[in-house]
Design an enzyme around this catalytic site. Structure first.
Site, PDB file in Angstrom:
ATOM      1  N   HIS A  17       0.843  -1.209   0.000  1.00  0.00           N
ATOM      2  CA  HIS A  17       0.000   0.000   0.000  1.00  0.00           C
ATOM      3  C   HIS A  17       0.876   1.256   0.000  1.00  0.00           C
ATOM      4  O   HIS A  17       0.615   2.196  -0.738  1.00  0.00           O
ATOM      5  CB  HIS A  17      -0.879   0.051   1.258  1.00  0.00           C
ATOM      6  N   LYS A  41     -19.969  -6.128   7.818  1.00  0.00           N
ATOM      7  CA  LYS A  41     -18.921  -7.145   7.966  1.00  0.00           C
ATOM      8  C   LYS A  41     -17.551  -6.583   8.391  1.00  0.00           C
ATOM      9  O   LYS A  41     -16.511  -7.166   8.109  1.00  0.00           O
ATOM     10  CB  LYS A  41     -18.803  -7.976   6.702  1.00  0.00           C
ATOM     11  N   ARG A  91      -2.274  -6.057  -8.302  1.00  0.00           N
ATOM     12  CA  ARG A  91      -1.223  -7.030  -8.028  1.00  0.00           C
ATOM     13  C   ARG A  91      -1.131  -8.092  -9.110  1.00  0.00           C
ATOM     14  O   ARG A  91      -0.071  -8.419  -9.584  1.00  0.00           O
ATOM     15  CB  ARG A  91      -1.478  -7.709  -6.673  1.00  0.00           C
ATOM     16  N   SER A 129      -2.945  -7.632   3.079  1.00  0.00           N
ATOM     17  CA  SER A 129      -3.104  -7.496   4.529  1.00  0.00           C
ATOM     18  C   SER A 129      -3.421  -8.850   5.153  1.00  0.00           C
ATOM     19  O   SER A 129      -2.940  -9.168   6.240  1.00  0.00           O
ATOM     20  CB  SER A 129      -4.225  -6.502   4.853  1.00  0.00           C
TER      21      SER A 129
END
Ligand code: ADP
Length: 167
Positions: A17, A41, A91, A129
């Protein structure tokens, strides 16, 4: 003034990031890194406010970068901030389909808003992450994955969760 938004969950911010933030901050007058809060969520490792604080520690020296959080649609948030561009990191091909769909949808919601994709830094194409959280769980060395300012905080939180999950 050209403003861009870099939205994401950043739970927590990684070196992947940060690489995107540094590169995007050169292209715009102002870059807002925005922690997007997903309706129900949002059971993350860190709360949205904590994620914002972690990002602030890391981007402290980038003078045209701001950090914020929002539970709005990105297109709506961008309109309010008078941003012309959403920045996204790509990515792998697997990111592509979802991201192009979102970019097209956002442009439909706000025709003055475009999305700019930056290819992930070569060293970070494998990094997410969730992979970092997985590695932290097994107490792996995180120095190749996380900004050094936040490594201890991430390790501490993951180990707390680990302890709490033991029966
Ligand atoms: P994740 O939880 O998968 O790490 P986020 O939702 O926080 O990702 O990601 C926000 C944005 O950052 C997305 O555009 C995502 O593609 C991008 N991103 C995430 N990790 C990387 C990386 N290692 N290199 C480049 N871009 C990345």
């Amino acid at each position: 003034m050209k403003t861009a938004i870099y939205p994401g969950s950043f739970d927590p911010i990684t070196l992947g990031h940060l690489n995107i933030i540094k590169r995007a901050s050169i292209c715009f007058d102002r870059l807002i890194v925005c922690v997007m809060v997903n309706s129900e969520k949002d059971e993350g490792l860190f709360s949205p406010a904590e994620r914002v604080a972690l990002i602030r520690q890391v981007v402290d020296r980038l003078s045209n970068v701001e950090v914020d959080s929002s539970s709005e649609l990105v297109a709506e948030y961008a309109r309010k901030k008078k941003a012309c561009t959403i920045v996204k990191g790509l990515r792998a091909v697997s990111d592509y389909e979802k991201e192009v769909q979102m970019a097209t949808l956002n442009r439909k919601l706000n025709p003055r808003l475009d999305t700019m994709f930056l290819p992930s830094g070569a060293k970070y194409t494998y990094l997410s992450s969730s992979a970092v959280k997985e590695m932290a769980w097994y107490a792996a060395d995180l120095s190749d994955f996380l900004p050094r300012e936040i490594i201890d905080q991430v390790n501490e939180r993951v180990q707390q969760r680990r302890e709490a999950s033991k029966v």
